[in-house]
Design a protein around this motif. Sequence first.
Motif, mmCIF file in Angstrom:
data_model
loop_
_atom_site.group_PDB
_atom_site.id
_atom_site.type_symbol
_atom_site.label_atom_id
_atom_site.label_comp_id
_atom_site.label_asym_id
_atom_site.label_seq_id
_atom_site.Cartn_x
_atom_site.Cartn_y
_atom_site.Cartn_z
ATOM 1 N N PHE A 10 -37.952 -17.780 12.188
ATOM 2 C CA PHE A 10 -39.196 -17.010 12.061
ATOM 3 C C PHE A 10 -40.415 -17.915 12.253
ATOM 4 O O PHE A 10 -41.347 -17.574 12.963
ATOM 5 C CB PHE A 10 -39.236 -16.334 10.687
ATOM 6 C CG PHE A 10 -40.471 -15.508 10.469
ATOM 7 C CD1 PHE A 10 -40.586 -14.239 11.020
ATOM 8 C CD2 PHE A 10 -41.534 -16.006 9.720
ATOM 9 C CE1 PHE A 10 -41.737 -13.483 10.836
ATOM 10 C CE2 PHE A 10 -42.683 -15.254 9.530
ATOM 11 C CZ PHE A 10 -42.784 -13.986 10.090
ATOM 12 N N ILE A 54 -45.311 -10.840 6.317
ATOM 13 C CA ILE A 54 -44.787 -10.760 7.697
ATOM 14 C C ILE A 54 -45.601 -9.717 8.456
ATOM 15 O O ILE A 54 -46.025 -9.930 9.594
ATOM 16 C CB ILE A 54 -43.280 -10.371 7.698
ATOM 17 C CG1 ILE A 54 -42.420 -11.490 7.096
ATOM 18 C CG2 ILE A 54 -42.810 -10.023 9.116
ATOM 19 C CD1 ILE A 54 -40.945 -11.112 6.874
ATOM 20 N N ASP A 55 -45.848 -8.599 7.806
ATOM 21 C CA ASP A 55 -46.620 -7.506 8.410
ATOM 22 C C ASP A 55 -48.059 -7.949 8.721
ATOM 23 O O ASP A 55 -48.602 -7.640 9.789
ATOM 24 C CB ASP A 55 -46.597 -6.333 7.422
ATOM 25 C CG ASP A 55 -47.156 -5.049 8.007
ATOM 26 O OD1 ASP A 55 -46.763 -4.686 9.133
ATOM 27 O OD2 ASP A 55 -47.990 -4.410 7.341
ATOM 28 N N LYS A 59 -49.703 -8.134 12.510
ATOM 29 C CA LYS A 59 -50.970 -7.456 12.863
ATOM 30 C C LYS A 59 -51.995 -8.457 13.384
ATOM 31 O O LYS A 59 -52.705 -8.183 14.347
ATOM 32 C CB LYS A 59 -51.514 -6.700 11.652
ATOM 33 C CG LYS A 59 -50.728 -5.419 11.393
ATOM 34 C CD LYS A 59 -51.131 -4.758 10.078
ATOM 35 C CE LYS A 59 -50.316 -3.484 9.862
ATOM 36 N NZ LYS A 59 -50.301 -3.062 8.455
ATOM 37 N N LEU A 65 -43.993 -5.854 14.646
ATOM 38 C CA LEU A 65 -43.274 -6.705 13.689
ATOM 39 C C LEU A 65 -41.919 -7.172 14.248
ATOM 40 O O LEU A 65 -41.533 -8.329 14.090
ATOM 41 C CB LEU A 65 -43.110 -5.929 12.372
ATOM 42 C CG LEU A 65 -42.703 -6.725 11.129
ATOM 43 C CD1 LEU A 65 -43.270 -6.090 9.869
ATOM 44 C CD2 LEU A 65 -41.194 -6.838 11.025
ATOM 45 N N LYS A 66 -41.225 -6.284 14.919
ATOM 46 C CA LYS A 66 -39.914 -6.626 15.488
ATOM 47 C C LYS A 66 -39.961 -7.822 16.436
ATOM 48 O O LYS A 66 -38.996 -8.564 16.543
ATOM 49 C CB LYS A 66 -39.348 -5.441 16.271
ATOM 50 C CG LYS A 66 -38.946 -4.278 15.416
ATOM 51 C CD LYS A 66 -38.458 -3.127 16.260
ATOM 52 C CE LYS A 66 -37.100 -3.455 16.874
ATOM 53 N NZ LYS A 66 -36.461 -2.227 17.432
ATOM 54 N N PHE A 69 -39.013 -11.247 15.532
ATOM 55 C CA PHE A 69 -37.598 -11.579 15.376
ATOM 56 C C PHE A 69 -36.869 -11.648 16.710
ATOM 57 O O PHE A 69 -35.647 -11.686 16.752
ATOM 58 C CB PHE A 69 -36.934 -10.598 14.405
ATOM 59 C CG PHE A 69 -37.531 -10.702 13.030
ATOM 60 C CD1 PHE A 69 -37.181 -11.755 12.201
ATOM 61 C CD2 PHE A 69 -38.478 -9.791 12.599
ATOM 62 C CE1 PHE A 69 -37.759 -11.883 10.946
ATOM 63 C CE2 PHE A 69 -39.065 -9.918 11.338
ATOM 64 C CZ PHE A 69 -38.704 -10.964 10.514
ATOM 65 N N ASP A 70 -37.642 -11.681 17.802
ATOM 66 C CA ASP A 70 -37.024 -11.892 19.115
ATOM 67 C C ASP A 70 -36.501 -13.313 19.186
ATOM 68 O O ASP A 70 -37.064 -14.228 18.589
ATOM 69 C CB ASP A 70 -38.061 -11.689 20.235
ATOM 70 C CG ASP A 70 -38.307 -10.219 20.517
ATOM 71 O OD1 ASP A 70 -37.464 -9.389 20.138
ATOM 72 O OD2 ASP A 70 -39.350 -9.911 21.111
ATOM 73 N N ASN B 3 -50.769 -1.860 3.524
ATOM 74 C CA ASN B 3 -49.777 -2.894 3.246
ATOM 75 C C ASN B 3 -48.466 -2.363 2.688
ATOM 76 O O ASN B 3 -47.399 -2.811 3.070
ATOM 77 C CB ASN B 3 -50.354 -3.904 2.249
ATOM 78 C CG ASN B 3 -51.259 -4.909 2.947
ATOM 79 O OD1 ASN B 3 -51.240 -5.009 4.176
ATOM 80 N ND2 ASN B 3 -52.034 -5.634 2.189
ATOM 81 N N ILE B 6 -45.413 -0.617 4.896
ATOM 82 C CA ILE B 6 -44.300 -1.346 5.534
ATOM 83 C C ILE B 6 -43.095 -1.419 4.596
ATOM 84 O O ILE B 6 -41.941 -1.333 5.050
ATOM 85 C CB ILE B 6 -44.741 -2.768 6.010
ATOM 86 C CG1 ILE B 6 -43.628 -3.449 6.827
ATOM 87 C CG2 ILE B 6 -45.149 -3.662 4.847
ATOM 88 C CD1 ILE B 6 -43.392 -2.849 8.185
ATOM 89 N N LEU B 51 -37.971 -12.635 3.188
ATOM 90 C CA LEU B 51 -37.216 -12.709 4.441
ATOM 91 C C LEU B 51 -35.747 -13.081 4.212
ATOM 92 O O LEU B 51 -34.859 -12.530 4.874
ATOM 93 C CB LEU B 51 -37.900 -13.707 5.393
ATOM 94 C CG LEU B 51 -37.276 -13.860 6.779
ATOM 95 C CD1 LEU B 51 -37.022 -12.523 7.454
ATOM 96 C CD2 LEU B 51 -38.174 -14.736 7.653
ATOM 97 N N LEU B 65 -31.145 -8.007 12.381
ATOM 98 C CA LEU B 65 -32.305 -7.892 11.489
ATOM 99 C C LEU B 65 -33.377 -6.963 12.078
ATOM 100 O O LEU B 65 -33.979 -6.155 11.378
ATOM 101 C CB LEU B 65 -32.867 -9.298 11.217
ATOM 102 C CG LEU B 65 -33.841 -9.450 10.066
ATOM 103 C CD1 LEU B 65 -33.754 -10.843 9.451
ATOM 104 C CD2 LEU B 65 -35.261 -9.154 10.500
ATOM 105 N N LYS B 66 -33.593 -7.083 13.382
ATOM 106 C CA LYS B 66 -34.608 -6.247 14.052
ATOM 107 C C LYS B 66 -34.376 -4.750 13.862
ATOM 108 O O LYS B 66 -35.321 -3.970 13.819
ATOM 109 C CB LYS B 66 -34.613 -6.524 15.553
ATOM 110 C CG LYS B 66 -35.106 -7.884 15.930
ATOM 111 C CD LYS B 66 -35.034 -8.097 17.432
ATOM 112 C CE LYS B 66 -36.090 -7.263 18.150
ATOM 113 N NZ LYS B 66 -36.231 -7.707 19.564
ATOM 114 N N PHE B 69 -36.116 -2.636 11.419
ATOM 115 C CA PHE B 69 -37.509 -2.267 11.669
ATOM 116 C C PHE B 69 -37.645 -1.231 12.777
ATOM 117 O O PHE B 69 -38.734 -0.992 13.280
ATOM 118 C CB PHE B 69 -38.350 -3.521 11.951
ATOM 119 C CG PHE B 69 -38.382 -4.438 10.766
ATOM 120 C CD1 PHE B 69 -39.202 -4.144 9.679
ATOM 121 C CD2 PHE B 69 -37.556 -5.544 10.688
ATOM 122 C CE1 PHE B 69 -39.210 -4.953 8.553
ATOM 123 C CE2 PHE B 69 -37.555 -6.367 9.568
ATOM 124 C CZ PHE B 69 -38.386 -6.065 8.500
#
Lengths: 71, 71
Positions: A10, A54-55, A59, A65-66, A69-70, B3, B6, B51, B65-66, B69
């Motif tokens: 991450f 994370i959110d 932003k 958000l996804k 995690f690529d 906030n 999410i 996380l 994990l993705k 979301f």
Amino acid sequence: MDNREILAKFGRRVREIRKERNLSQEELSFKADLHRTYIGMIERAEKNITLINIDKIAKALNVDLKELFDE
Amino acid sequence: MDNREILAKFGRRVREIRKERNLSQEELSFKADLHRTYIGMIERAEKNITLINIDKIAKALNVDLKELFDE
């Protein structure tokens, strides 16, 4: 993958996108409403970040958000 | 999206996939090595999950994990 590896992955991804955006850690922290030292700790996988933060980072980087995690 | 939204979105998604897998909260908590009451709190968006725990839940549900979301 051990538990800490997800934090490392991450952190690398945040740093990568931040640099693509030409943002300093300080600029990102300002946009995300987080402390500058906190962004450094996240990028170095020294903190177990929460979902709300994370959110905020997603932003501030203007990504889904996804995408954080690529691979 | 504020906030907390999410957390609500994430909790709904965990519950949805858990039910698809026909797992009780207790079974999921056992597989994820988390406390049963903790899974309930996550599903009800009462906790700001970290996380490392998101990763544990993804592994326990056998999803990327993705996917936690996905809308």
